[in-house]
Design an enzyme around this catalytic site. Structure first.
Site, PDB file in Angstrom:
ATOM      1  N   LYS A  22       9.601  -0.343 -15.751  1.00  0.00           N
ATOM      2  CA  LYS A  22       8.598  -0.958 -15.353  1.00  0.00           C
ATOM      3  C   LYS A  22       7.721  -0.217 -14.024  1.00  0.00           C
ATOM      4  O   LYS A  22       7.121   1.309 -14.043  1.00  0.00           O
ATOM      5  CB  LYS A  22       8.782  -2.132 -14.530  1.00  0.00           C
ATOM      6  CG  LYS A  22       8.091  -2.380 -13.531  1.00  0.00           C
ATOM      7  CD  LYS A  22       8.427  -3.574 -13.021  1.00  0.00           C
ATOM      8  CE  LYS A  22       8.897  -3.980 -11.867  1.00  0.00           C
ATOM      9  NZ  LYS A  22       8.530  -3.324 -10.717  1.00  0.00           N
ATOM     10  N   ASN A  23       8.878   0.493 -13.321  1.00  0.00           N
ATOM     11  CA  ASN A  23       8.526   1.835 -12.227  1.00  0.00           C
ATOM     12  C   ASN A  23       8.403   2.521 -12.019  1.00  0.00           C
ATOM     13  O   ASN A  23       7.876   3.634 -11.341  1.00  0.00           O
ATOM     14  CB  ASN A  23       9.528   0.886 -11.022  1.00  0.00           C
ATOM     15  CG  ASN A  23       9.948   0.273 -10.176  1.00  0.00           C
ATOM     16  OD1 ASN A  23       9.537  -0.724 -10.356  1.00  0.00           O
ATOM     17  ND2 ASN A  23      11.514   0.555  -9.832  1.00  0.00           N
ATOM     18  N   CYS A 118       6.374  -9.887   1.298  1.00  0.00           N
ATOM     19  CA  CYS A 118       6.757 -10.755  -0.046  1.00  0.00           C
ATOM     20  C   CYS A 118       8.375 -11.327  -0.082  1.00  0.00           C
ATOM     21  O   CYS A 118       8.324 -11.731   0.930  1.00  0.00           O
ATOM     22  CB  CYS A 118       6.691  -9.835  -1.352  1.00  0.00           C
ATOM     23  SG  CYS A 118       7.305  -8.328  -0.572  1.00  0.00           S
ATOM     24  N   ARG A 123       7.345  -5.097   3.536  1.00  0.00           N
ATOM     25  CA  ARG A 123       6.892  -4.559   2.676  1.00  0.00           C
ATOM     26  C   ARG A 123       5.631  -4.061   3.299  1.00  0.00           C
ATOM     27  O   ARG A 123       4.278  -4.046   2.302  1.00  0.00           O
ATOM     28  CB  ARG A 123       7.348  -4.564   1.342  1.00  0.00           C
ATOM     29  CG  ARG A 123       8.718  -5.399   0.772  1.00  0.00           C
ATOM     30  CD  ARG A 123       8.369  -5.593  -0.345  1.00  0.00           C
ATOM     31  NE  ARG A 123       8.434  -4.332  -1.536  1.00  0.00           N
ATOM     32  CZ  ARG A 123       9.140  -4.387  -2.434  1.00  0.00           C
ATOM     33  NH1 ARG A 123       9.162  -5.606  -3.137  1.00  0.00           N
ATOM     34  NH2 ARG A 123       8.932  -3.606  -3.456  1.00  0.00           N
ATOM     35  N   ASP A 306      17.370  -2.657  -6.315  1.00  0.00           N
ATOM     36  CA  ASP A 306      17.010  -3.166  -7.087  1.00  0.00           C
ATOM     37  C   ASP A 306      18.157  -4.017  -8.158  1.00  0.00           C
ATOM     38  O   ASP A 306      18.164  -4.532  -8.919  1.00  0.00           O
ATOM     39  CB  ASP A 306      16.266  -2.119  -8.290  1.00  0.00           C
ATOM     40  CG  ASP A 306      15.303  -2.861  -7.592  1.00  0.00           C
ATOM     41  OD1 ASP A 306      14.338  -3.484  -6.479  1.00  0.00           O
ATOM     42  OD2 ASP A 306      14.136  -1.682  -8.263  1.00  0.00           O
ATOM     43  N   ARG A 398       8.212 -10.255 -15.012  1.00  0.00           N
ATOM     44  CA  ARG A 398       7.591  -8.859 -14.553  1.00  0.00           C
ATOM     45  C   ARG A 398       8.476  -8.081 -14.452  1.00  0.00           C
ATOM     46  O   ARG A 398       7.725  -7.066 -14.730  1.00  0.00           O
ATOM     47  CB  ARG A 398       7.185  -9.362 -12.730  1.00  0.00           C
ATOM     48  CG  ARG A 398       6.615 -10.463 -12.556  1.00  0.00           C
ATOM     49  CD  ARG A 398       6.954 -10.063 -10.717  1.00  0.00           C
ATOM     50  NE  ARG A 398       6.321  -9.129 -10.443  1.00  0.00           N
ATOM     51  CZ  ARG A 398       7.428  -8.428  -9.054  1.00  0.00           C
ATOM     52  NH1 ARG A 398       8.122  -9.015  -8.417  1.00  0.00           N
ATOM     53  NH2 ARG A 398       7.046  -6.976  -9.065  1.00  0.00           N
TER      54      ARG A 398
HETATM   55  C1  UD1 Z   1       9.958   0.249  -4.963  1.00  0.00           C
HETATM   56  C2  UD1 Z   1      10.045  -0.292  -6.463  1.00  0.00           C
HETATM   57  C3  UD1 Z   1      11.229  -1.922  -5.905  1.00  0.00           C
HETATM   58  C4  UD1 Z   1      12.129  -1.157  -5.193  1.00  0.00           C
HETATM   59  C5  UD1 Z   1      11.796  -0.019  -3.829  1.00  0.00           C
HETATM   60  C6  UD1 Z   1      12.938   0.384  -3.954  1.00  0.00           C
HETATM   61  C7  UD1 Z   1       8.074   0.452  -7.533  1.00  0.00           C
HETATM   62  C8  UD1 Z   1       7.035  -0.331  -8.040  1.00  0.00           C
HETATM   63  N1  UD1 Z   1       8.801  -0.913  -6.439  1.00  0.00           N
HETATM   64  O1  UD1 Z   1       9.113  -0.415  -4.257  1.00  0.00           O
HETATM   65  O2  UD1 Z   1      11.220  -1.957  -7.376  1.00  0.00           O
HETATM   66  O3  UD1 Z   1      13.039  -2.624  -4.797  1.00  0.00           O
HETATM   67  O4  UD1 Z   1      11.225   1.284  -4.309  1.00  0.00           O
HETATM   68  O5  UD1 Z   1      13.297   1.408  -4.135  1.00  0.00           O
HETATM   69  O6  UD1 Z   1       8.526   1.644  -7.886  1.00  0.00           O
HETATM   70  N2  UD1 Z   1       8.451   0.948   3.698  1.00  0.00           N
HETATM   71  C9  UD1 Z   1       7.764   1.633   5.323  1.00  0.00           C
HETATM   72  N3  UD1 Z   1       6.709   1.934   4.851  1.00  0.00           N
HETATM   73  C10 UD1 Z   1       5.854   2.162   3.890  1.00  0.00           C
HETATM   74  C11 UD1 Z   1       6.322   1.123   2.874  1.00  0.00           C
HETATM   75  C12 UD1 Z   1       7.625   1.006   2.572  1.00  0.00           C
HETATM   76  O7  UD1 Z   1       8.318   1.319   6.524  1.00  0.00           O
HETATM   77  O8  UD1 Z   1       4.378   2.241   4.414  1.00  0.00           O
HETATM   78  C13 UD1 Z   1       9.543   0.367   3.942  1.00  0.00           C
HETATM   79  C14 UD1 Z   1       9.784  -1.097   3.834  1.00  0.00           C
HETATM   80  O9  UD1 Z   1       9.267  -2.350   4.238  1.00  0.00           O
HETATM   81  C15 UD1 Z   1      11.644  -0.726   3.030  1.00  0.00           C
HETATM   82  C16 UD1 Z   1      11.153   0.451   2.512  1.00  0.00           C
HETATM   83  O10 UD1 Z   1      10.541   1.687   3.345  1.00  0.00           O
HETATM   84  O11 UD1 Z   1      11.715  -1.033   3.936  1.00  0.00           O
HETATM   85  C17 UD1 Z   1      11.437   1.014   1.359  1.00  0.00           C
HETATM   86  O12 UD1 Z   1      10.505   0.543   0.521  1.00  0.00           O
HETATM   87  P1  UD1 Z   1       9.668   1.790   0.151  1.00  0.00           P
HETATM   88  O13 UD1 Z   1      10.658   2.314  -1.279  1.00  0.00           O
HETATM   89  O14 UD1 Z   1       8.092   1.688   0.356  1.00  0.00           O
HETATM   90  O15 UD1 Z   1       9.821   0.329  -1.830  1.00  0.00           O
HETATM   91  P2  UD1 Z   1       8.202   0.000  -2.712  1.00  0.00           P
HETATM   92  O16 UD1 Z   1       7.230   1.010  -3.005  1.00  0.00           O
HETATM   93  O17 UD1 Z   1       7.230  -0.973  -2.268  1.00  0.00           O
END
Ligand code: UD1
Length: 421
Positions: A22-23, A118, A123, A306, A398
């Site tokens: 999915k990711n 969420c 996030r 995950d 999902r």
């Molecule tokens: C992706 C995955 C999700 C997985 C996560 C962590 C997809 C679609 N989803 O989510 O399944 O659980 O990686 O491996 O690929 N953060 C910030 N600022 C930002 C972005 C992120 O502070 O602009 C922080 C988040 O709050 C979190 C950390 O960075 O604490 C990691 O999040 P991130 O890697 O961005 O997760 P996703 O990409 O949303």
């Protein structure tokens, strides 16, 4: 609404084939926005998140053809009429923000609803926006939407405070048409990021370093349509690995990238399971008693957040004390209260869970709270005494393709029924 009903106690025996990730599919679908001709993805699973992104791409004007039986998805973003992602779609799936980068790159403007908090934490997308701003984009936030506009994006050195996965992907997608070289430092190293970089390079992009913490993207003038096969889902594979270990099973997990499952294999071996590479995949054999292990979630190549909930289910029936530290998301213990209703002994202190293994769990009526939490409750149900019912399984749909059929084929007593409550 459907629910999953499980009679616990069966060992899982047999073979299971892992679906496409999915990711990895989601950013590849977003990459199709970069060109105006037909793109084709294969090994695409049937999942609700992918349906959500299809709805969004169609909303923007893309045409989509699909052959689900063959796992094929064709997308043509001939003309992007509305470079926008409305609230209704972003709120059901945060990863909708992945359209931001390609839209700005191609249409010079994008308007995307800001994702709220969420179930698993705040996030934010501040790092996505910081990177785009550094590349010369103008960012405006109004009425819950962010509008990003840029006549030209230019290459920049961008340091990411945390190695965000979708943030790294979004910035790679934005940088492919930028003037000059973009360098992403402290970039995410996840296999899905590598899959996207490989796909973009096959379109004619110039990206090096994906899979390390420094990714370099040299902008190009044009790209060819995308044709790519999606990598296997390492979280689905990991979930079946834990399921086999936990049920004293013997399962061959086929169509998986063994290298991507290394940390999960290490922890399962520590817990007493046998994990063997075979020509067709990974064989996991579970042995009792399960040994308690400590672990902390971390960005790749660390133990994946995950997989935290599923591993916690296993630790709840292990033989000692397990200390689990969640470092990626601040609120990812929603499954704990449900596991406790089954008799698990778990204490939470901020980001740490202390799991004291119990002799056995007992089946109960449970409510899924998020995607991976749903999987952890199903795993718990597989070893619990009696009947477990997991409702709100739209979370499960999902990200897990036909999980109940796959578990049934491995010998679990599991069915999906209409939940009239
Ligand atoms: C992706 C995955 C999700 C997985 C996560 C962590 C997809 C679609 N989803 O989510 O399944 O659980 O990686 O491996 O690929 N953060 C910030 N600022 C930002 C972005 C992120 O502070 O602009 C922080 C988040 O709050 C979190 C950390 O960075 O604490 C990691 O999040 P991130 O890697 O961005 O997760 P996703 O990409 O949303």
């Amino acid at each position: 609404m459907d629910k999953i009903v499980i009679e616990g106690g069966n060992r899982l025996i047999g073979e299971v084939t892992v679906s496409g990730a999915k990711n990895a599919v989601l950013p590849l679908m977003a990459a199709c926005l970069l060109v105006d001709d037909w793109c084709e993805l294969t090994n695409v699973p049937e999942l609700r998140d992918i349906e959500t992104l299809k709805v969004l791409l169609r909303f923007m004007g893309a045409e989509i053809e699909e052959d689900p039986a063959a796992g094929k998805l064709r997308i043509r973003a001939g003309e992007i009429k509305k470079p926008e992602a409305p609230y209704e779609l972003v709120k059901t799936m945060r990863a909708s923000v992945l359209v931001l980068g390609p839209l700005v790159a191609r249409c010079k403007r994008a308007k995307v609803s800001l994702p709220g908090g969420c179930a698993i934490g705040a996030r934010p997308i501040d790092l996505h926006l910081m990177g785009l701003e550094k590349m010369g984009a103008n960012i405006e936030i109004e009425h819950g939407y962010v509008t990003v506009s840029a006549e030209h994006l230019h290459g920049e050195k961008i340091y990411l405070d945390s190695p965000t996965v979708t943030g790294t992907e979004n910035l790679m997608l934005a940088a492919v048409y930028a003037d000059g070289e973009t360098v992403l430092e402290n970039a995410a190293m996840e296999p899905e990021v590598v899959c996207l970089a490989d796909a973009l390079n096959s379109m004619g992009a110039d990206i090096t370093g994906a899979g390390t913490d420094t990714i370099r993207i040299s902008g190009v003038k044009a790209l060819r349509p995308l044709k790519h096969t999606v990598i296997p889902d390492r979280v689905e594979a990991g979930t079946f690995m834990v399921a086999s270990a936990m049920t004293r099973g013997n399962v061959l997990i086929k169509n998986c990238n063994i290298m991507d499952l290394e940390t999960i294999s290490v922890k399962l071996r520590e817990a007493g399971a046998t994990v063997d590479e075979e020509p067709d995949g990974l064989r996991v054999i579970g042995h009792y008693p399960i040994r308690s292990v400590d672990f902390r979630t971390q960005p790749f190549p660390g133990f994946p957040t995950d997989m935290q909930a599923q591993m916690m289910s296993m630790m709840s029936v292990a033989s000692g004390l397990s200390v689990i530290l969640e470092t990626v998301f601040e609120n990812r213990f929603m499954h704990v209260s449900e596991l406790k209703r089954m008799g698990a002994d778990i204490t939470i202190n901020d980001r740490t869970a202390i799991v004291k293994g119990v002799r056995g769990l007992s089946g109960a009526q449970l409510m899924a709270t998020d995607l991976r939490a749903s999987a952890s409750l199903i795993l718990a149900g597989l070893v619990a005494e009696g009947t477990t019912e997991v409702s709100r399984i739209y979370h499960l749909d999902r990200g897990y393709e036909k999980i109940e059929d796959k578990l049934l084929a491995l010998g679990a007593e599991i069915k999906r029924v209409k939940d009239n409550g």
